[in-house]
Write a protein that holds these residues in place. Structure first.
Motif, short mmCIF file in Angstrom:
data_model
loop_
_atom_site.label_atom_id
_atom_site.label_comp_id
_atom_site.label_asym_id
_atom_site.label_seq_id
_atom_site.Cartn_x
_atom_site.Cartn_y
_atom_site.Cartn_z
N HIS A 138 2.21 -9.29 -13.27
CA HIS A 138 3.31 -8.30 -13.25
C HIS A 138 4.24 -8.54 -14.29
N LYS A 139 4.67 -7.63 -14.95
CA LYS A 139 5.68 -7.34 -15.87
C LYS A 139 6.96 -8.52 -15.82
N ALA A 140 7.36 -9.14 -16.66
CA ALA A 140 8.49 -10.12 -16.12
C ALA A 140 9.91 -9.67 -16.34
N LEU A 148 9.90 -3.99 -7.65
CA LEU A 148 8.82 -2.70 -7.22
C LEU A 148 7.67 -3.25 -6.55
N ALA A 149 7.04 -4.26 -6.96
CA ALA A 149 5.86 -4.79 -6.55
C ALA A 149 6.04 -5.53 -5.13
N ALA A 150 7.29 -6.07 -5.04
CA ALA A 150 7.63 -6.77 -3.83
C ALA A 150 7.98 -5.88 -2.70
N THR A 157 11.86 0.01 1.65
CA THR A 157 12.25 0.90 0.33
C THR A 157 13.32 -0.07 -0.31
N ALA A 158 13.73 0.27 -1.48
CA ALA A 158 14.73 -0.69 -2.29
C ALA A 158 16.12 -0.62 -1.55
N LYS A 175 18.59 -4.32 -10.24
CA LYS A 175 19.31 -3.42 -10.03
C LYS A 175 18.44 -2.32 -10.61
N ALA A 176 17.53 -2.19 -11.55
CA ALA A 176 16.81 -1.28 -12.50
C ALA A 176 15.80 -0.83 -11.21
N ALA A 177 15.53 -1.80 -10.38
CA ALA A 177 14.35 -1.36 -9.15
C ALA A 177 15.08 -0.71 -8.10
#
Length: 215
Positions: A138-140, A148-150, A157-158, A175-177
């Protein structure tokens, strides 16, 4: 909305591997007649760019170095420093409390699976986690992809998930996720800016998980 899942960063959060890695790089720089500037380390800590950045910086001080020749030596030195390392104080209590409450658990790390999974096994932590997401697939961080993958792997949900991080880059990713993020800095990162985090704890022992969840 009740919390249903916790997602932990690995390096520096569940175990203070970052201190050993930093010490190893400091030794490498000194062997080549230079000092590693901490601001250069802080610029990449918690991302996937640490090793390339360190070799690039070392090359400025020692032109002609061979990264391929140095890489096995630096890795062996880190592993030697990590032989007696255990989980961060209080981390196991958090995992046990989460298990008792039926919470889903995941690791989201910018490091590779080849690094993270053996350490989780060695530390006796692997069995706690429903999913382990790593930077080789995944992108680091600070990209949100790992988080998001987690939450996708955990089928939550987030808004139902709390992330635990030790670096500003990790907090940015969480936070971005869309996750609530608890920063638990370690000795290497405690001086950094964690203004984006929802909660900052000096250690896992500072507040039991039950108290954190009832906040």
């Amino acid at each position: 909305m009740p919390t249903r899942a916790l997602v932990f960063d690995f390096d520096g959060t569940l175990a203070d591997t970052e201190s050993a890695v930093l010490r190893s790089w400091q030794d490498v720089f000194r062997e080549h007649g230079a000092e590693l500037p901490l601001e250069a380390w802080y610029a990449v800590i918690g991302t996937q760019h640490t090793t390339p950045a360190m070799f690039a910086l070392l090359a400025e001080h020692a032109p002609g170095i061979d990264p391929d020749a140095l890489r096995p030596k630096t890795r062996a030195r880190v592993l030697k420093l990590l032989e007696d390392l255990g989980p961060r104080e209080g981390a196991l209590d958090y995992l046990e409390a989460a298990r008792e409450q039926g919470l889903k658990l995941a690791v989201a790390s910018s490091s590779s699976g080849a690094w993270v999974n053996p350490h989780l096994e060695r530390l006796g932590l692997a069995g706690y986690f429903d999913a382990v997401l790593t930077g080789d697939l995944h992108k680091a961080k600070p990209d949100p992809d790992l988080y998001l993958a987690a939450i996708n792997a955990l089928e939550v949900t987030a808004r139902e998930t709390i992330a635990f991080e030790d670096t500003p880059h990790g907090v940015t990713a969480a936070k971005a996720a869309g996750l609530t993020c608890v920063a638990v800095p370690n000795a290497i990162t405690e001086s950094l800016d964690f203004g984006q985090a929802d909660v900052v704890l000096p250690s896992f022992t500072a507040k039991p998980l039950d108290a954190l969840l009832s906040r």
